[in-house]
Every structure is written in structure tokens, then in C-alpha cells.
Design a protein around this motif. Structure first.
Motif, PDB file in Angstrom:
ATOM      1  N   VAL A  33      -9.211 -22.321   8.824  1.00  0.00           N
ATOM      2  CA  VAL A  33      -8.071 -21.770   9.559  1.00  0.00           C
ATOM      3  C   VAL A  33      -7.728 -20.371   9.046  1.00  0.00           C
ATOM      4  O   VAL A  33      -7.464 -19.451   9.837  1.00  0.00           O
ATOM      5  CB  VAL A  33      -6.845 -22.695   9.437  1.00  0.00           C
ATOM      6  N   SER A  34      -7.742 -20.190   7.730  1.00  0.00           N
ATOM      7  CA  SER A  34      -7.293 -18.925   7.141  1.00  0.00           C
ATOM      8  C   SER A  34      -8.423 -18.048   6.630  1.00  0.00           C
ATOM      9  O   SER A  34      -8.438 -16.845   6.876  1.00  0.00           O
ATOM     10  CB  SER A  34      -6.326 -19.217   5.980  1.00  0.00           C
ATOM     11  N   LEU A  62      -2.359 -22.904  15.435  1.00  0.00           N
ATOM     12  CA  LEU A  62      -3.268 -22.275  14.480  1.00  0.00           C
ATOM     13  C   LEU A  62      -4.691 -22.140  15.017  1.00  0.00           C
ATOM     14  O   LEU A  62      -5.490 -21.395  14.471  1.00  0.00           O
ATOM     15  CB  LEU A  62      -3.294 -23.076  13.167  1.00  0.00           C
ATOM     16  N   GLN A  63      -5.016 -22.897  16.050  1.00  0.00           N
ATOM     17  CA  GLN A  63      -6.367 -22.834  16.595  1.00  0.00           C
ATOM     18  C   GLN A  63      -6.324 -23.215  18.072  1.00  0.00           C
ATOM     19  O   GLN A  63      -5.620 -24.157  18.445  1.00  0.00           O
ATOM     20  CB  GLN A  63      -7.283 -23.784  15.823  1.00  0.00           C
ATOM     21  N   THR A  90      -9.264 -27.543   5.452  1.00  0.00           N
ATOM     22  CA  THR A  90      -8.651 -26.995   6.664  1.00  0.00           C
ATOM     23  C   THR A  90      -8.257 -25.545   6.467  1.00  0.00           C
ATOM     24  O   THR A  90      -8.466 -24.698   7.346  1.00  0.00           O
ATOM     25  CB  THR A  90      -7.428 -27.835   7.070  1.00  0.00           C
ATOM     26  N   THR A  91      -7.684 -25.245   5.298  1.00  0.00           N
ATOM     27  CA  THR A  91      -7.329 -23.855   4.994  1.00  0.00           C
ATOM     28  C   THR A  91      -8.554 -22.954   5.078  1.00  0.00           C
ATOM     29  O   THR A  91      -8.470 -21.812   5.534  1.00  0.00           O
ATOM     30  CB  THR A  91      -6.708 -23.757   3.595  1.00  0.00           C
ATOM     31  N   LEU A 111      -4.576 -28.687  15.573  1.00  0.00           N
ATOM     32  CA  LEU A 111      -3.906 -27.745  14.668  1.00  0.00           C
ATOM     33  C   LEU A 111      -2.888 -26.879  15.400  1.00  0.00           C
ATOM     34  O   LEU A 111      -2.460 -25.845  14.888  1.00  0.00           O
ATOM     35  CB  LEU A 111      -4.942 -26.862  13.961  1.00  0.00           C
ATOM     36  N   ASN A 117      -8.854 -27.913  18.781  1.00  0.00           N
ATOM     37  CA  ASN A 117      -9.335 -28.564  17.562  1.00  0.00           C
ATOM     38  C   ASN A 117      -9.343 -30.069  17.792  1.00  0.00           C
ATOM     39  O   ASN A 117      -8.324 -30.651  18.146  1.00  0.00           O
ATOM     40  CB  ASN A 117      -8.435 -28.206  16.375  1.00  0.00           C
ATOM     41  N   PRO A 160     -11.902 -17.992   9.980  1.00  0.00           N
ATOM     42  CA  PRO A 160     -11.534 -18.341  11.361  1.00  0.00           C
ATOM     43  C   PRO A 160     -12.586 -17.900  12.382  1.00  0.00           C
ATOM     44  O   PRO A 160     -12.401 -18.101  13.580  1.00  0.00           O
ATOM     45  CB  PRO A 160     -10.220 -17.584  11.567  1.00  0.00           C
TER      46      PRO A 160
END
Length: 609
Positions: free
Chosen positions: A155-156, A434-435, A151-152, A431, A438, A159
Motif C-alpha cells: 500500500v505504501s 487506499l486501493q 499490507t504496508t 482496503l 483489493n 503501490p
């Protein structure tokens, strides 16, 4: 200059290695100093190697997981390989490109988003039996042995996979949204961000021509590594009284902020508030009966008891509730005898089946997107969207929020999977902030493919010996209307994805789970038990419990833990994973069986010493 660089590398390796031996994290074999230098020079030493200090067969469980198997001492550490229950099935475009398998006719399988939205409607339906805490604790124990950075990654680090930059990045595997999508046909969203799983191959530990195998940060042992870490970290400890560090926020004891926490609120809450504080509770009990023990003695004993506490609760309560206690007893996973049992097999390496974490994702169908809070008297207070708490624990530190959330864990129902209704937040806003959008369950199905699993029918054959060659062969295990859905989504019965097949199976008798879920999870429960040299039920393990101490561990329950360390908990139903009923009535905490820590009293340590 080259000779100087090599000399510096060897000095670095010697200073780090000391009395340890480096092993390949992927192959499990000892490495030469030259091989270690090569990994060091290209920056992959952390992912691709495991440093193992000399093993002592009489020592207790190590925090880093090494020396669990004395014949293969690196296994049990982080970043050691999974195994596959069935061989991989990929579509290979080249020797180094492993793409999801094609259908039996050679075409691409249907879009994962299309399959998910066709099988699962969206809405909220409460389960009539299970409480929401069963999901949070199940996720915590999954994280204990399968924590990844997937996921990181999207997401990070990446992206942009739904943007033009993602088209040239091999790691990007976004989920495409069809134009007639039930939700996004009006939103304009045609792509949901996602990346390939991180593997030994992408991490530089194995040739990219070998079959991809995911790499994880957790030890493959049920050892509460989200609490204790997987390296010796003094910063986690107070170095006094055997305790872990806590902080005071708004005049209340709370958990410390740490980068090791998972993004999900449930894991933060359960892992830290429950097991973190339970460690400190146990340390206090041990200090009371052993006033002469040192900080190290108290810490080590509290950790050993806390791990046993967690495993006992996971196997004998959580999984017994979910999968059926009688089923697990019949299959030898649980013991009816309260005494010792020793099933250890040193030919079984402590590993996780690659299928296990993906199959566990069926439990997202039980996930409720609402976090309901209650007053201590059981009166409903308020609701908050749980996805908005992703990577955010400050919410829990305000006023009496922790009290209200704790009450909700054993008063709020989980979602009901029988109606094939997925929580809208879980499949649209998984998320949170963060998104933009999702779909967790679509991601689950997509990862099923990128891990290279064979089709559902092959796993039915593995589990039950089924020979399924047509959709008509499914009538005993899947309802007719669901079979019709599958026919619209898959051209051939052998094309059905493993997770999609599990989604639509009828539940196993006397359980809350589908049969193929039960089969594959049961295999992992057995593997984790027989491959762990330090399994708490073993009489012959190093630092084994006495018979009386094991009898106390057998009394463990979530209800008791919440009574001991749950803020504001003074009453609870004994079976906390199940909603209150006439045979599971809420009672005072005084009526919940308690552990007697006097059985850990050291005879050489008296109150007068």
C-alpha cells in the motif's frame, strides 16, 4: 578513517548493549561484537538482532518477550522465527528464487483470483448464531502474535506492482485478473496489487539461498503486545495510577493516535477501546483496594490481570464458541477443572506455526463488510462500509458513534460462510480508499502459495492420516458439488491449495469451522500454552495468581468487559459472541458475573496508611 569508523561502531554497540547480550533474531544464538557491528553498519541491526538483558528466573513477564524460555532467551521477542508444521514446497528457478510450487504435471497452478471467484459467490447472508465481534476479536488476537508489514509494503512502499515499474521488482507479486472475471470484465482492472511476504532473507538476516521465512513485528506470545508494545515505552503510560494514556475528544475519553495500530477498524476498536480501557479500569479497581501502591505496582499488576483476562476470554470463550468447547476439552486445550494446571515444556520454544496466520484467514469468509450501528435499546440506527474506515479512526470520535458501534458488535450477525457467499466489500474493496480494488480472500490464497505450503492433501494426512490420491477420496469431507468445482480448477487432487481445501470442507461436528482449520489452529493453541513460562494458569510461574485470584479470572467474559468499559452498555446477552436466543437472553449488566478485585488486596496496604 577505517579504524575510526570501527571504533565509533564499538562505542555505539557498547552504549546500546550495556548489560545485554545480542542474539541473532533468525538463528537464536549469541552474537559477537564483530557480528553486531556488521549488522549495525548495513542498517539491519533492528531486524536481525535481539538484545537480551540478563535473565532472572523469578522476574515477571517482560514487555519485550525475552527470557520467556531461560534456555533460549531471545525466543519470545519480536522478529524471532516461525516454525513450519510441514516442510516448504517451492518451485526454485535458481538458488535464490523461491516461487510458488507447480502443479503435479509441472505447470503453473490456476490463478488465485479465478479459484476464489469460482468457489465464493458475492453477496451478504447473515449468520444465524454468531455476532460480528467474534471476527474482530479473532483478528485482534491474531495480530497480537502475527503482526506483519505485508499490507504496508504494497500500500505504501510498493503501490506500483501493477504498473510497469512492478515488472522489474522481485518483491512485486500482483494477482492477475482473468478477462472473463465476474466483476472486472467490464471495469478494465486486470491486476490487483500485492507483494511477497517480508522475510528474514529480504531483511538481510539470512542468506537469500535459504528457505524464505517471514519476519514479524509482534511477540509470538499471547501478551496483548498491541496494547503494551514490545519495548518499554513510557509514552504509553500516564505515570500516575498505573494507567495508560487516554485523550479527550469531543468531551469523551478516547484512545490516543499511535502508529502501532493496525489498519483495520476492528483491531483499533477492540484492541484499544476494549483492552486499553480495560487496563485502566483494572488499575482503578486495584488502586481502590491498594491505596499505598505505586504507579509501577498498579501498572504491572493491571497488565498481568489484563493479559490473563484476554487469554482466558480468547481460549475459554471465543475459541470455545468457534471451535466447540467440548472439542477443545477433549483435546486438552481447555480444562474442565477451574484450578491451576501446568503444562509448561521448556523444550517447546515460544513460536508460531507459519501455517497458523494463513489458516486463520479462513475467517474472512465470516467477515461482514457492513458496520451496523444500534441505539442502546437495540433499535437499528444505520450502516457504514467498514472498509471505508481502514486506517481511519476519526469516525469513531464523532458524537456518540462509539456507543452505536459498541452496540453493533454484540447485536450484528457475522457473515454466514455455509452459503459460500463472500461479502462484496471484502473481496472487491478490501482496503477502501487506499486501493482502487483489493480482494482480501484472493490475497489470502496467493500468500498461501508464496509461503511455500504443501498441498491440502498433505495437511489432511498430517492431521488425520488420510491418504488422498483421487478426487473420489474427498467425498466424505467435501460436498459433491464442491468437489466438481475443485476438479475444474485443479488438474490433480494433490494440487489443491491448503486454504482452498479448507474453504470447501464440511464443518467439524459441534463447531463452526472446517476440520483442517480446527486441527492446525488447535496445534497452535497448544503450542502457545505449553511454551509460555508465564502462562496464567501455572501455579509455579513467577508472580503467580493465588487460587482465589485465578477463580476470579475464570469468571471473565466479553459481556462483563463490555459492561465495565463499553460506552453506553447497560444490558447484553451473557454469551456475547452469540446472538440473543431464548437461552441467551439480553439481561442487565448487574446480572453478568463480576470480578472481585478485593482478592488482589495487599495486606500490608490499608486505607489508613
Amino acid at each position: 578513517m577505517e579504524k575510526l569508523a570501527v571504533l565509533i561502531q564499538f562505542i555505539f554497540i557498547y552504549s546500546v548493549l550495556g548489560d545485554s547480550t545480542y542474539y541473532s533474531s533468525y538463528y537464536g544464538l549469541p552474537l559477537t561484537s564483530t557480528q553486531v557491528a556488521a549488522y549495525t553498519s548495513n542498517g539491519t541491526v533492528a531486524n536481525c538482532t535481539v538484545a537480551v538483558e540478563a535473565c532472572d528466573e523469578t522476574e515477571p513477564r517482560r514487555i519485550d518477550g525475552t527470557c520467556n524460555n531461560l534456555n533460549y532467551p531471545s525466543y519470545g521477542a519480536t522478529r524471532t522465527p516461525y516454525y513450519r508444521i510441514l516442510d516448504a514446497s517451492y518451485h526454485k528457478k535458481s538458488s535464490s528464487e523461491f516461487e510458488p510450487r507447480l502443479s503435479s504435471s509441472g505447470t503453473e497452478l490456476n490463478l488465485t483470483r479465478k479459484i476464489r471467484t469460482s468457489i465464493w459467490a458475492e453477496g451478504r447472508v447473515d449468520d444465524e448464531v454468531l455476532t460480528s465481534v467474534i471476527n474482530h476479536l479473532a483478528v485482534f488476537f491474531a495480530t497480537d502474535i502475527t503482526n506483519t508489514r505485508d499490507t504496508t509494503n504494497y500500500v505504501s512502499w510498493r503501490p506500483y506492482c501493477c504498473k510497469s515499474a512492478g515488472k522489474t521488482d522481485y518483491a512485486c507479486t500482483p494477482n492477475h485478473v482473468p478477462k472473463d472475471d465476474f466483476v472486472h470484465r467490464f471495469s478494465g482492472i486486470r491486476c490487483l496489487n500485492m507483494t511477497r511476504p517480508l522475510t528474514f532473507q529480504t531483511s538481510g538476516c539470512a542468506p537469500n539461498t535459504t528457505t524464505p521465512l517471514r519476519i514479524v513485528d509482534a511477540t509470538p506470545l499471547v501478551d496483548l503486545s498491541p496494547i503494551y508494545g514490545n519495548t518499554i515505552e513510557k509514552a504509553r503510560r500516564t505515570n500516575s495510577g498505573g494507567k495508560l494514556v487516554t485523550v479527550t475528544v469531543n468531551n469523551r475519553i478516547n484512545f490516543p493516535d499511535t502508529s502501532t495500530l493496525n489498519l483495520l477498524l476492528g483491531i483499533n476498536f477492540v484492541g484499544i477501546i476494549l483492552f486499553w480501557n480495560n487496563h485502566n479500569f483494572i488499575a482503578d479497581q486495584l488502586a481502590a483496594v491498594n491505596p499505598c501502591w505505586t504507579d509501577d505496582q498498579l501498572f504491572d499488576a493491571a497488565r498481568e490481570i489484563n493479559i490473563a483476562y484476554g487469554v482466558q476470554m480468547f481460549y475459554y470463550e471465543l475459541m470455545a464458541t468457534l471451535m466447540g468447547k467440548d472439542n477443545l476439552i477433549a483435546d486438552g486445550i481447555l480444562s474442565e477443572d477451574e484450578g491451576f494446571r501446568d503444562l509448561y515444556d521448556d523444550t517447546k520454544l515460544p513460536q508460531i506455526a507459519l501455517e497458523y496466520p494463513v489458516v486463520l484467514r479462513w475467517m474472512h469468509s465470516l467477515q461482514d463488510g457492513d458496520l451496523r450501528m444500534y441505539y442502546t435499546n437495540g433499535t437499528y440506527k444505520s450502516t457504514f462500509p467498514i472498509v471505508d474506515l481502514t486506517s481511519n479512526t476519526d469516525f469513531l470520535k464523532v458524537n456518540d458513534t462509539m456507543d452505536y458501534v459498541t452496540q453493533g458488535f454484540f447485536r450484528q450477525p457475522t457473515a454466514n460462510s455455509d452459503d459460500y457467499v463472500a461479502d462484496p466489500d471484502i473481496v472487491q474493496r478490501g482496503l477502501g480508499r487506499l486501493q482502487r480494488s483489493n480482494d482480501i480472500m484472493t490475497n489470502d490464497l496467493a500468500k498461501n502459495r508464496y509461503f511455500g505450503f504443501k498441498g491440502y492433501t498433505e495437511y489432511r494426512n498430517h492431521c488425520f492420516g488420510d491418504s488422498i490420491t483421487s478426487f473420489d477420496d474427498l467425498t466424505d469431507i467435501i460436498d459433491v458439488e464442491r468437489i466438481t468445482q475443485l476438479q475444474l480448477l485443479y488438474k490433480d487432487v494433490t494440487d489443491i491449495d491448503l486454504l482452498a481445501g479448507i474453504w470447501v470442507e464440511k464443518k467439524k461436528e459441534n463447531s463452526h469451522v472446517p476440520p483442517t482449520f480446527y486441527c492446525l489452529v488447535k496445534e497452535q493453541l497448544e503450542r502457545s500454552m505449553v511454551s509460555d513460562r508465564h502462562w496464567y494458569e501455572r501455579e509455579s510461574r513467577p508472580n503467580a495468581f493465588t487460587a482465589d485470584q485465578l477463580a476470579q479470572i475464570r469468571k471473565v467474559s466479553l459481556a462483563r468487559m463490555l459492561c465495565d468499559i463499553g460506552p453506553g452498555v447497560t444490558e447484553i446477552q451473557p454469551r456475547a459472541y452469540e446472538l440473543p436466543t431464548t437461552d441467551n437472553v439480553i439481561v442487565s449488566c448487574d446480572e453478568i458475573p463480576n470480578l472481585d478485585y478485593s482478592y488482589w488486596a495487599d495486606d500490608t496496604c490499608t486505607t489508613s496508611s
